[in-house]
Design a protein around this motif. Structure first.
Motif, PDB file in Angstrom:
ATOM      1  N   GLN A  14      99.018  61.314   2.135  1.00  0.00           N
ATOM      2  CA  GLN A  14      98.369  60.592   3.227  1.00  0.00           C
ATOM      3  C   GLN A  14      97.438  59.503   2.707  1.00  0.00           C
ATOM      4  O   GLN A  14      97.339  58.423   3.302  1.00  0.00           O
ATOM      5  CB  GLN A  14      97.599  61.565   4.126  1.00  0.00           C
ATOM      6  N   SER A  15      96.736  59.773   1.599  1.00  0.00           N
ATOM      7  CA  SER A  15      95.833  58.741   1.084  1.00  0.00           C
ATOM      8  C   SER A  15      96.624  57.560   0.530  1.00  0.00           C
ATOM      9  O   SER A  15      96.210  56.407   0.673  1.00  0.00           O
ATOM     10  CB  SER A  15      94.896  59.322   0.015  1.00  0.00           C
ATOM     11  N   ILE A  16      97.770  57.823  -0.059  1.00  0.00           N
ATOM     12  CA  ILE A  16      98.638  56.735  -0.516  1.00  0.00           C
ATOM     13  C   ILE A  16      99.207  55.978   0.683  1.00  0.00           C
ATOM     14  O   ILE A  16      99.343  54.754   0.650  1.00  0.00           O
ATOM     15  CB  ILE A  16      99.770  57.269  -1.409  1.00  0.00           C
ATOM     16  N   ALA A  17      99.507  56.705   1.751  1.00  0.00           N
ATOM     17  CA  ALA A  17      99.955  56.044   2.981  1.00  0.00           C
ATOM     18  C   ALA A  17      98.863  55.124   3.514  1.00  0.00           C
ATOM     19  O   ALA A  17      99.142  54.036   4.024  1.00  0.00           O
ATOM     20  CB  ALA A  17     100.335  57.084   4.038  1.00  0.00           C
ATOM     21  N   GLY A  18      97.597  55.553   3.391  1.00  0.00           N
ATOM     22  CA  GLY A  18      96.498  54.694   3.799  1.00  0.00           C
ATOM     23  C   GLY A  18      96.461  53.413   2.985  1.00  0.00           C
ATOM     24  O   GLY A  18      96.196  52.320   3.517  1.00  0.00           O
ATOM     25  N   LEU A  19      96.758  53.526   1.697  1.00  0.00           N
ATOM     26  CA  LEU A  19      96.800  52.335   0.847  1.00  0.00           C
ATOM     27  C   LEU A  19      97.960  51.428   1.245  1.00  0.00           C
ATOM     28  O   LEU A  19      97.807  50.203   1.322  1.00  0.00           O
ATOM     29  CB  LEU A  19      96.929  52.759  -0.612  1.00  0.00           C
ATOM     30  N   VAL A  20      99.120  52.012   1.512  1.00  0.00           N
ATOM     31  CA  VAL A  20     100.275  51.216   1.937  1.00  0.00           C
ATOM     32  C   VAL A  20      99.977  50.523   3.265  1.00  0.00           C
ATOM     33  O   VAL A  20     100.278  49.331   3.452  1.00  0.00           O
ATOM     34  CB  VAL A  20     101.528  52.112   2.061  1.00  0.00           C
ATOM     35  N   TYR A  21      99.373  51.256   4.212  1.00  0.00           N
ATOM     36  CA  TYR A  21      98.987  50.650   5.491  1.00  0.00           C
ATOM     37  C   TYR A  21      98.095  49.436   5.242  1.00  0.00           C
ATOM     38  O   TYR A  21      98.263  48.377   5.874  1.00  0.00           O
ATOM     39  CB  TYR A  21      98.259  51.669   6.364  1.00  0.00           C
ATOM     40  N   THR A  22      97.161  49.560   4.331  1.00  0.00           N
ATOM     41  CA  THR A  22      96.237  48.469   4.029  1.00  0.00           C
ATOM     42  C   THR A  22      96.966  47.269   3.452  1.00  0.00           C
ATOM     43  O   THR A  22      96.735  46.121   3.861  1.00  0.00           O
ATOM     44  CB  THR A  22      95.164  48.947   3.040  1.00  0.00           C
ATOM     45  N   LEU A  23      97.845  47.501   2.495  1.00  0.00           N
ATOM     46  CA  LEU A  23      98.558  46.404   1.844  1.00  0.00           C
ATOM     47  C   LEU A  23      99.451  45.653   2.826  1.00  0.00           C
ATOM     48  O   LEU A  23      99.597  44.429   2.721  1.00  0.00           O
ATOM     49  CB  LEU A  23      99.395  46.962   0.691  1.00  0.00           C
ATOM     50  N   VAL A  24     100.016  46.370   3.787  1.00  0.00           N
ATOM     51  CA  VAL A  24     100.879  45.734   4.789  1.00  0.00           C
ATOM     52  C   VAL A  24     100.057  45.049   5.872  1.00  0.00           C
ATOM     53  O   VAL A  24     100.372  43.934   6.305  1.00  0.00           O
ATOM     54  CB  VAL A  24     101.821  46.786   5.415  1.00  0.00           C
ATOM     55  N   SER A  25      98.989  45.699   6.318  1.00  0.00           N
ATOM     56  CA  SER A  25      98.235  45.209   7.476  1.00  0.00           C
ATOM     57  C   SER A  25      97.183  44.166   7.123  1.00  0.00           C
ATOM     58  O   SER A  25      96.757  43.399   7.985  1.00  0.00           O
ATOM     59  CB  SER A  25      97.543  46.394   8.174  1.00  0.00           C
ATOM     60  N   PHE A  26      96.751  44.126   5.863  1.00  0.00           N
ATOM     61  CA  PHE A  26      95.723  43.181   5.426  1.00  0.00           C
ATOM     62  C   PHE A  26      96.253  42.389   4.232  1.00  0.00           C
ATOM     63  O   PHE A  26      95.790  42.570   3.097  1.00  0.00           O
ATOM     64  CB  PHE A  26      94.446  43.921   5.034  1.00  0.00           C
ATOM     65  N   PRO A  27      97.226  41.507   4.471  1.00  0.00           N
ATOM     66  CA  PRO A  27      97.901  40.838   3.359  1.00  0.00           C
ATOM     67  C   PRO A  27      97.006  39.927   2.528  1.00  0.00           C
ATOM     68  O   PRO A  27      97.324  39.638   1.374  1.00  0.00           O
ATOM     69  CB  PRO A  27      99.016  40.046   4.053  1.00  0.00           C
ATOM     70  N   ASP A  28      95.896  39.464   3.100  1.00  0.00           N
ATOM     71  CA  ASP A  28      95.025  38.532   2.378  1.00  0.00           C
ATOM     72  C   ASP A  28      93.707  39.170   1.954  1.00  0.00           C
ATOM     73  O   ASP A  28      92.810  38.473   1.464  1.00  0.00           O
ATOM     74  CB  ASP A  28      94.729  37.309   3.254  1.00  0.00           C
ATOM     75  N   ALA A  29      93.595  40.473   2.123  1.00  0.00           N
ATOM     76  CA  ALA A  29      92.320  41.140   1.862  1.00  0.00           C
ATOM     77  C   ALA A  29      92.130  41.483   0.393  1.00  0.00           C
ATOM     78  O   ALA A  29      93.091  41.633  -0.369  1.00  0.00           O
ATOM     79  CB  ALA A  29      92.225  42.410   2.699  1.00  0.00           C
ATOM     80  N   THR A  30      90.872  41.623   0.017  1.00  0.00           N
ATOM     81  CA  THR A  30      90.533  42.270  -1.242  1.00  0.00           C
ATOM     82  C   THR A  30      90.584  43.773  -0.988  1.00  0.00           C
ATOM     83  O   THR A  30      89.961  44.270  -0.052  1.00  0.00           O
ATOM     84  CB  THR A  30      89.118  41.879  -1.703  1.00  0.00           C
TER      85      THR A  30
END
Length: 295
Positions: A14-30
């Motif tokens: 689930q924590s890795i899923a949270g990271l994947v969600y972030t990478l997909v949903s925040f493409p320009d984020a740090t």
């Protein structure tokens, strides 16, 4: 404006899923992945291990962060990594404040709705205390990647500034998403059309329905004309109605306002937003909003 997203990670899918969600949903984020070495408990100590206790724990944490870096590379992104020691939920919140984090994304370990309302999990503690918007991802990575994010987005509204802040967030963050604005009509009795038809309860439902439709119309009016959104009413206990409606109608995530109470009040659970974040099997984003309508 650059957005800085914090993703606490552990050994769970689930924590890795949270990271994947972030990478997909925040493409320009740090993106910063944070692992906290639990100062009160660890699951890595082994009897008879040749390594010292502290060294074994630290190496396990470093392996978790290496995995986060690998996941970032899978998406051609750089993931910053940080290893801290302390009480996990407290350390996460402190890091959020001290490093001007804009958003936190956390995996939740996916207990059943029967178990999850009995609190104590790190994600639930962070949801209550974090001063910024938070996304809870209860799915495993294999489940999350089957979604075409941002996908179908349910935005519950109740007429408050906080719920309108969530709608603004959804529209601005996910312009490609298919957004449905939902109002859950809270009834003081079980909703059954046939049972109440022709009774005194019918007028009560009609009045509450009219009020709900006005809330939906007002929310819709805050969205630019060129943005396509749908509006839907549902009936029943708001938290249960929101979760059931999202699940039964194949939504991919829920975005809703959270009232941003001061810390002493936020320790006491019970808000609709927090209940939804505990019980939903879909990612839930809680958007912090203040009474003046800002977030």
């Amino acid at each position: 404006m650059t957005v800085h997203v914090l993703v606490p990670v552990d050994r769970s899918s689930q924590s890795i899923a949270g990271l994947v969600y972030t990478l997909v949903s925040f493409p320009d984020a740090t993106v910063t992945a944070l692992h906290v070495l639990d100062s009160q408990h660890d699951a890595f100590a082994e009897v008879g291990s040749p390594e010292s206790h502290d060294e074994a724990v630290r190496q396990a944490g470093e392996r978790i962060l290496e995995r986060a870096t690998e996941v970032g590379a899978d998406y051609e992104r750089t993931v910053e990594t940080v290893l801290e020691s302390g009480i996990p939920h407290r350390t996460i919140v402190e890091y959020t404040v001290e490093h001007d984090i804009d958003h936190v994304v956390m995996g939740s370990h996916g207990e059943s709705p029967i178990v999850r309302p009995f609190l104590g999990h790190v994600s639930e503690a962070v949801v209550r205390r974090a001063p910024v918007s938070t996304t809870i991802v209860p799915e495993s990575r294999s489940e999350l990647v089957q979604r075409d994010l941002p996908g179908r987005i349910l935005v519950p509204v109740d007429g408050s500034d906080q719920s309108l802040a969530a709608l603004e967030y959804a529209v601005n963050r996910f312009p490609a998403g298919r957004i449905t604005i939902n109002h859950a009509v809270a009834l003081p009795f079980e909703y059954d059309v046939e049972a109440i038809d022709g009774t005194y309860l019918e007028s009560t439902v009609d009045t509450l329905t009219e009020h709900g439709e006005a809330i939906l119309e007002s929310a819709r009016d805050t969205v630019e004309d060129d943005v396509v959104v749908e509006t839907e009413l549902s009936y029943g206990s708001p938290s249960r109605s929101i979760v059931d409606y999202a699940t039964e109608n194949d939504f991919d995530q829920i975005i809703m306002g959270s009232h941003g109470r001061p810390l002493p009040a936020r320790i006491i659970t019970g808000s609709v937003a927090e209940t939804v974040s505990r019980r939903s099997t879909l990612p839930v984003t809680l958007v912090r909003g203040r009474p003046d309508g800002s977030s």
